[in-house]
Each structure stands twice: as C-alpha cells, then as structure tokens.
Scaffold this motif. Structure first.
Motif, mmCIF file in Angstrom:
data_model
loop_
_atom_site.group_PDB
_atom_site.id
_atom_site.type_symbol
_atom_site.label_atom_id
_atom_site.label_comp_id
_atom_site.label_asym_id
_atom_site.label_seq_id
_atom_site.Cartn_x
_atom_site.Cartn_y
_atom_site.Cartn_z
ATOM 1 N N VAL A 1 5.017 -9.265 -10.101
ATOM 2 C CA VAL A 1 6.328 -8.885 -10.298
ATOM 3 C C VAL A 1 7.205 -8.384 -9.154
ATOM 4 N N PRO A 2 8.572 -8.131 -9.277
ATOM 5 C CA PRO A 2 9.250 -7.800 -8.128
ATOM 6 C C PRO A 2 9.063 -6.225 -7.766
ATOM 7 N N ALA A 3 9.103 -6.112 -6.321
ATOM 8 C CA ALA A 3 8.904 -4.658 -6.000
ATOM 9 C C ALA A 3 10.154 -3.739 -6.077
ATOM 10 N N ARG A 4 10.292 -3.345 -7.446
ATOM 11 C CA ARG A 4 11.557 -2.601 -7.696
ATOM 12 C C ARG A 4 11.535 -0.926 -7.157
ATOM 13 N N PHE B 1 9.825 -1.310 5.751
ATOM 14 C CA PHE B 1 9.664 -1.306 4.387
ATOM 15 C C PHE B 1 8.689 0.000 4.131
ATOM 16 N N ASP B 2 9.011 0.844 3.390
ATOM 17 C CA ASP B 2 8.086 1.850 3.077
ATOM 18 C C ASP B 2 6.991 1.732 2.067
ATOM 19 N N THR B 3 6.111 1.065 2.363
ATOM 20 C CA THR B 3 5.132 0.615 1.372
ATOM 21 C C THR B 3 4.187 1.634 0.938
ATOM 22 N N ALA B 4 3.870 2.798 1.600
ATOM 23 C CA ALA B 4 3.073 3.744 1.308
ATOM 24 C C ALA B 4 3.755 4.670 -0.166
ATOM 25 N N ALA B 5 5.110 4.808 0.335
ATOM 26 C CA ALA B 5 5.870 5.523 -1.021
ATOM 27 C C ALA B 5 5.748 4.662 -2.244
ATOM 28 N N LYS C 1 3.986 5.599 -5.741
ATOM 29 C CA LYS C 1 4.500 5.851 -6.973
ATOM 30 C C LYS C 1 3.987 5.130 -8.094
ATOM 31 N N ARG C 2 3.093 4.190 -7.887
ATOM 32 C CA ARG C 2 2.605 3.374 -8.772
ATOM 33 C C ARG C 2 1.002 3.902 -8.842
ATOM 34 N N GLY C 3 0.392 5.056 -8.429
ATOM 35 C CA GLY C 3 -0.690 5.563 -8.398
ATOM 36 C C GLY C 3 -1.870 4.706 -7.686
ATOM 37 N N GLN C 4 -1.351 3.894 -6.676
ATOM 38 C CA GLN C 4 -2.192 3.026 -6.053
ATOM 39 C C GLN C 4 -2.391 3.290 -4.477
#
Length: 141
Positions: free
Chosen positions: A42-45, A93-97, A101-104
C-alpha cells in the motif's frame, strides 16, 4: 506465494504504474516523491519527510520544506519552479516514526536520498520503496 501476497502485489503494481498524471500533482511541479510500503503493498500514508539543499558557499544543508505523504503516498510539489535551482538536494524520510505508528519494528530509523539536479529546466521524481528491513530508490519519470 501465500494467499495474502497476491492482492498486496496487485495493489503495489497499481501504484507503480499510475495513470499519466495524478490529479493531486500540481502542473509544473519540478520535484515530487512517492513512497510505497512494499511490506503491505500500500502507499506509505502520513510519512514525514524533509527536503534540504546543500549550499555552495557554506557546504551546509539548508532545510527547504517539511511535509507528509498524502493518502496515495505522494508528496507532489516539493519545490516551486521559482525555488528550483541546480545543485545537490537531500530527501530525509522519517521511517522510524512511520513504522512505530504501525506497531512495527524497523532497521532503518530514517532514509536519506541525496541527488543532484543539474538543470532547472527538468522535472525530477524520486520514488522510495520501503519495508521495515530494506528500501530502494531510483530516478523516476
């Protein structure tokens, strides 16, 4: 292939092969990005990103804009035509946040993509394919 993988792959392919022009992309926008969550297909919203430019005189990064990806994972119009100039740019890109948010859990806390814009007359698209454990980027069209 698992039964859940096929629908995710189809959704991902629809985003990789979008129509000629997204209705959300402003005309004349010289720099855009599109982030896809390849783990979910899915898109990274809602992913936070920052655009910076390396200043020639000081060799320091100057932050130009902070933004978030839209529901389609796109961030059109990062620069206006007036702001566009030849030089070295960086998208962070703030990939950690995003993953938090997705519990991952994830391996990369952020992704930096540094690229050169050789001419103000061209358009540039910087896609990012993202999973918790890897990423890929390329110059898009």
């Amino acid at each position: 292939m698992s039964s859940g993988a096929a629908p995710r792959l189809l959704r991902l392919q629809r985003h990789l092969d979008p129509p000629e022009r997204s209705s959300m992309e402003p005309l004349g926008s010289p720099l855009t990005t599109h982030v896809l969550d390849t783990a979910s297909g899915v898109p990274a919203r809602g992913l936070c990103l920052c655009l910076s430019r390396l200043e020639d005189h000081s060799q320091q990064w100057m932050q130009l804009r902070t933004s978030y990806t839209d529901p389609d994972g796109r961030c059109p119009g990062l620069l206006t035509q007036d702001q566009m100039k030849a030089g070295t740019y960086k998208l962070t890109f703030d990939t950690a946040a995003y993953w938090r948010k997705r519990g991952q859990e994830s391996f990369y806390p952020y992704v930096e993509v540094v690229f050169t814009i050789p001419s103000e007359a061209q358009k540039f698209h910087v896609p990012l394919l993202l999973s918790p454990w890897s990423y890929t980027t390329y110059r898009g069209s």
